[in-house]
Design a protein around this motif. Structure first.
Motif, PDB file in Angstrom:
ATOM      1  N   GLN A 173      25.932  30.410   1.753  1.00 53.91           N
ATOM      2  CA  GLN A 173      24.717  30.043   1.033  1.00 53.91           C
ATOM      3  C   GLN A 173      24.475  28.536   0.992  1.00 53.91           C
ATOM      4  O   GLN A 173      23.394  28.094   0.597  1.00 53.91           O
ATOM      5  CB  GLN A 173      24.783  30.564  -0.410  1.00 53.91           C
ATOM      6  CG  GLN A 173      24.860  32.056  -0.553  1.00 53.91           C
ATOM      7  CD  GLN A 173      25.237  32.473  -1.970  1.00 53.91           C
ATOM      8  OE1 GLN A 173      25.046  31.724  -2.929  1.00 53.91           O
ATOM      9  NE2 GLN A 173      25.797  33.675  -2.099  1.00 53.91           N
TER      10      GLN A 173
ATOM     11  N   GLU B  79      30.038  33.269 -13.209  1.00 50.93           N
ATOM     12  CA  GLU B  79      29.300  34.324 -12.528  1.00 50.93           C
ATOM     13  C   GLU B  79      30.197  35.483 -12.098  1.00 50.93           C
ATOM     14  O   GLU B  79      29.921  36.643 -12.407  1.00 50.93           O
ATOM     15  CB  GLU B  79      28.570  33.748 -11.299  1.00 50.93           C
ATOM     16  CG  GLU B  79      27.543  32.675 -11.630  1.00 50.93           C
ATOM     17  CD  GLU B  79      27.006  31.973 -10.396  1.00 50.93           C
ATOM     18  OE1 GLU B  79      27.106  32.544  -9.284  1.00 50.93           O
ATOM     19  OE2 GLU B  79      26.491  30.843 -10.527  1.00 50.93           O
TER      20      GLU B  79
ATOM     21  N   TYR C  63      28.966  40.406   2.385  1.00 48.92           N
ATOM     22  CA  TYR C  63      28.127  40.380   1.181  1.00 48.92           C
ATOM     23  C   TYR C  63      27.884  38.928   0.738  1.00 48.92           C
ATOM     24  O   TYR C  63      28.325  38.509  -0.334  1.00 48.92           O
ATOM     25  CB  TYR C  63      28.791  41.178   0.050  1.00 48.92           C
ATOM     26  CG  TYR C  63      29.142  42.577   0.474  1.00 48.92           C
ATOM     27  CD1 TYR C  63      28.160  43.560   0.558  1.00 48.92           C
ATOM     28  CD2 TYR C  63      30.447  42.910   0.815  1.00 48.92           C
ATOM     29  CE1 TYR C  63      28.470  44.842   0.969  1.00 48.92           C
ATOM     30  CE2 TYR C  63      30.770  44.200   1.231  1.00 48.92           C
ATOM     31  CZ  TYR C  63      29.774  45.156   1.307  1.00 48.92           C
ATOM     32  OH  TYR C  63      30.089  46.426   1.720  1.00 48.92           O
TER      33      TYR C  63
ATOM     34  N   SER D 119      28.389  43.617  -5.373  1.00 50.23           N
ATOM     35  CA  SER D 119      29.153  44.271  -4.310  1.00 50.23           C
ATOM     36  C   SER D 119      30.306  43.398  -3.850  1.00 50.23           C
ATOM     37  O   SER D 119      31.420  43.889  -3.607  1.00 50.23           O
ATOM     38  CB  SER D 119      28.234  44.584  -3.121  1.00 50.23           C
ATOM     39  OG  SER D 119      27.296  45.577  -3.454  1.00 50.23           O
TER      40      SER D 119
ATOM     41  N   LYS E  92      24.958  37.188   0.154  1.00 42.75           N
ATOM     42  CA  LYS E  92      23.727  36.780  -0.511  1.00 42.75           C
ATOM     43  C   LYS E  92      23.882  36.804  -2.032  1.00 42.75           C
ATOM     44  O   LYS E  92      24.657  37.601  -2.573  1.00 42.75           O
ATOM     45  CB  LYS E  92      22.578  37.694  -0.079  1.00 42.75           C
ATOM     46  CG  LYS E  92      22.327  37.644   1.431  1.00 42.75           C
ATOM     47  CD  LYS E  92      21.308  38.690   1.854  1.00 42.75           C
ATOM     48  CE  LYS E  92      21.160  38.700   3.373  1.00 42.75           C
ATOM     49  NZ  LYS E  92      20.266  39.768   3.841  1.00 42.75           N
ATOM     50  N   PRO E  93      23.132  35.950  -2.727  1.00 45.58           N
ATOM     51  CA  PRO E  93      23.236  35.930  -4.190  1.00 45.58           C
ATOM     52  C   PRO E  93      23.000  37.295  -4.835  1.00 45.58           C
ATOM     53  O   PRO E  93      23.667  37.640  -5.822  1.00 45.58           O
ATOM     54  CB  PRO E  93      22.151  34.917  -4.601  1.00 45.58           C
ATOM     55  CG  PRO E  93      22.033  34.006  -3.426  1.00 45.58           C
ATOM     56  CD  PRO E  93      22.245  34.875  -2.225  1.00 45.58           C
ATOM     57  N   ASP E  94      22.075  38.080  -4.288  1.00 46.52           N
ATOM     58  CA  ASP E  94      21.797  39.390  -4.895  1.00 46.52           C
ATOM     59  C   ASP E  94      22.835  40.445  -4.520  1.00 46.52           C
ATOM     60  O   ASP E  94      22.731  41.597  -4.931  1.00 46.52           O
ATOM     61  CB  ASP E  94      20.392  39.874  -4.532  1.00 46.52           C
ATOM     62  CG  ASP E  94      20.186  40.077  -3.033  1.00 46.52           C
ATOM     63  OD1 ASP E  94      21.137  39.859  -2.255  1.00 46.52           O
ATOM     64  OD2 ASP E  94      19.061  40.448  -2.638  1.00 46.52           O
ATOM     65  N   GLN E  95      23.856  40.057  -3.738  1.00 46.74           N
ATOM     66  CA  GLN E  95      24.943  40.968  -3.386  1.00 46.74           C
ATOM     67  C   GLN E  95      26.227  40.645  -4.153  1.00 46.74           C
ATOM     68  O   GLN E  95      27.296  41.155  -3.840  1.00 46.74           O
ATOM     69  CB  GLN E  95      25.227  40.890  -1.880  1.00 46.74           C
ATOM     70  CG  GLN E  95      24.087  41.381  -1.002  1.00 46.74           C
ATOM     71  CD  GLN E  95      24.374  41.182   0.477  1.00 46.74           C
ATOM     72  OE1 GLN E  95      24.902  40.138   0.889  1.00 46.74           O
ATOM     73  NE2 GLN E  95      24.034  42.173   1.284  1.00 46.74           N
ATOM     74  N   LEU E  96      26.108  39.811  -5.179  1.00 46.17           N
ATOM     75  CA  LEU E  96      27.293  39.365  -5.907  1.00 46.17           C
ATOM     76  C   LEU E  96      28.078  40.530  -6.497  1.00 46.17           C
ATOM     77  O   LEU E  96      29.311  40.544  -6.467  1.00 46.17           O
ATOM     78  CB  LEU E  96      26.896  38.387  -7.016  1.00 46.17           C
ATOM     79  CG  LEU E  96      28.048  37.802  -7.838  1.00 46.17           C
ATOM     80  CD1 LEU E  96      29.000  37.007  -6.951  1.00 46.17           C
ATOM     81  CD2 LEU E  96      27.504  36.915  -8.956  1.00 46.17           C
TER      82      LEU E  96
END
Length: 351
Positions: free
Chosen positions: A185, A199, A143, A151, A145-149
């Motif tokens: 990333q 975050e 996981y 998960s 990717k930034p949009d998977q934070l």
């Protein structure tokens, strides 16, 4: 450096985390050596890193790598569709892989990490009861990717609380998992600690509250982890996420031993969930692409040296691959084929 981590970086992350573990562990000789200068002296007597061939029987991996690999293989099955709805399945799946390792490696899984303890954890999972089994949950490249934070944090919290119910413990799993994602990333290292606090930790807190398990106790003990990380970021001059990084005028093995103790909860550097990733980040910030310097800082100190090395080397491999690493440090590493295979599977699932 490539914009994002490649398959080769994933493989390097798994391999070098194991290599760093074996080197920092040195078959228990260096993990329990309380003197960084003494370890560096012994390293010189061995001819330095370039002269060390990490292979059995003298350089086995520790339980850190065994359970890192078990976690990676559990996550690499591809059978988990939604972390938020499938966490019981994830729990059982990971226990299954831990159980496989526990029955096949009696030396590593002695004492607390015994077959009986794993089975107990397995049988009591429906009661949300967590037992003590040492595991560093940072192999979560699935996981990245930034949009998977969401998960990423959910898996880190669940697997972390499975074995370390105190927030200082399971937030260490969150930190380690998050740092591997940041490495994929290519986020600037100076922003990692700030990202952890601003975050990931707020997401973790909401996740725990929504699970309705030990919420009061968790909230009561939550502050130490965040406060200590705020202290560290201020110490290094990166509380703004920019820097420049502030270093002591002298920061050799003896000085690092004292500094790392000040990071720690009880004087054993790297033993807790907050300071193991803290020492790893400290080493990454200072060493850059220099493998020997990274190991000097993360793997050869008078604390829990294999644990801090595993985290630092995993992130370093994601950033730099195996460039500049002596082949002997990893070419005959225990579990090499399985480490590489799980890396390939995780890379495929993350893309």
């Amino acid at each position: 450096m490539e914009r994002y981590a490649t398959m080769e970086h994933y493989k390097a992350a798994m391999l070098l985390s194991g290599a760093g573990d074996a080197l920092g562990y040195r078959n228990q000789l260096w993990e329990y050596n309380e003197s960084g200068p003494a370890i560096h002296k012994e390293l010189q007597e061995l001819g330095g890193l370039k002269n060390i061939k990490v292979e059995l029987p003298d350089w086995p991996v520790s339980d850190d790598t065994v359970l890192h690999l078990a976690t990676a293989e559990g996550l690499a099955t591809g059978e988990i569709k939604s972390i938020l709805s499938d966490w019981p399945f994830l729990f059982l799946q990971l226990i299954y892989f831990y159980l496989l390792f526990s029955t096949s490696n009696k030396t590593i899984f002695s004492g607390k990490c015994s077959w009986t303890m794993v089975v107990t954890c397995f049988m009591l999972h429906l009661k949300r009861y967590y037992t003590l089994l040492k595991v560093k949950t940072f192999g979560l490249h699935r996981y990245p990717k930034p949009d998977q934070l969401l998960s990423l944090v959910a898996v880190a919290v669940e697997t972390g609380r499975m074995t370390h119910p105190h927030p200082t413990g399971f937030l260490g799993a969150v930190a380690s998992a998050l740092f591997t994602a940041y490495a994929v990333q290519r986020r600037p290292l100076t922003t990692w600690g700030l990202g952890l606090l601003n975050e990931a930790c707020p997401i973790a807190k909401v996740f725990v509250q929504n699970r309705s398990f030990a919420v009061e106790e968790t909230e009561r003990d939550w502050a130490y982890f965040c406060d200590k990380w705020l202290w560290y970021l201020d110490l290094r001059g990166i509380s703004n996420g920019i820097g420049p990084v502030i270093w002591p005028s002298s920061y050799g093995p003896a000085e690092r031993d004292e500094a790392y103790k000040s990071f720690s909860l009880s004087g054993w550097a790297g033993r807790s969930g907050h300071d193991a990733p803290m020492i790893a980040l400290d080493a990454l910030l200072a060493a850059g692409p220099d493998w020997e310097d990274l190991m000097s800082r993360a793997g050869f100190h008078g604390g829990d040296s294999d644990s801090t090395a595993v985290i630092a080397c995993c992130c370093w491999g994601l950033l730099y691959g195996t460039q500049g690493v002596p082949e002997g440090n990893y070419c005959n590493l225990e579990y090499r084929e399985r480490l590489e295979r799980s890396a390939e599977q995780l890379y495929a699932l993350s893309h």
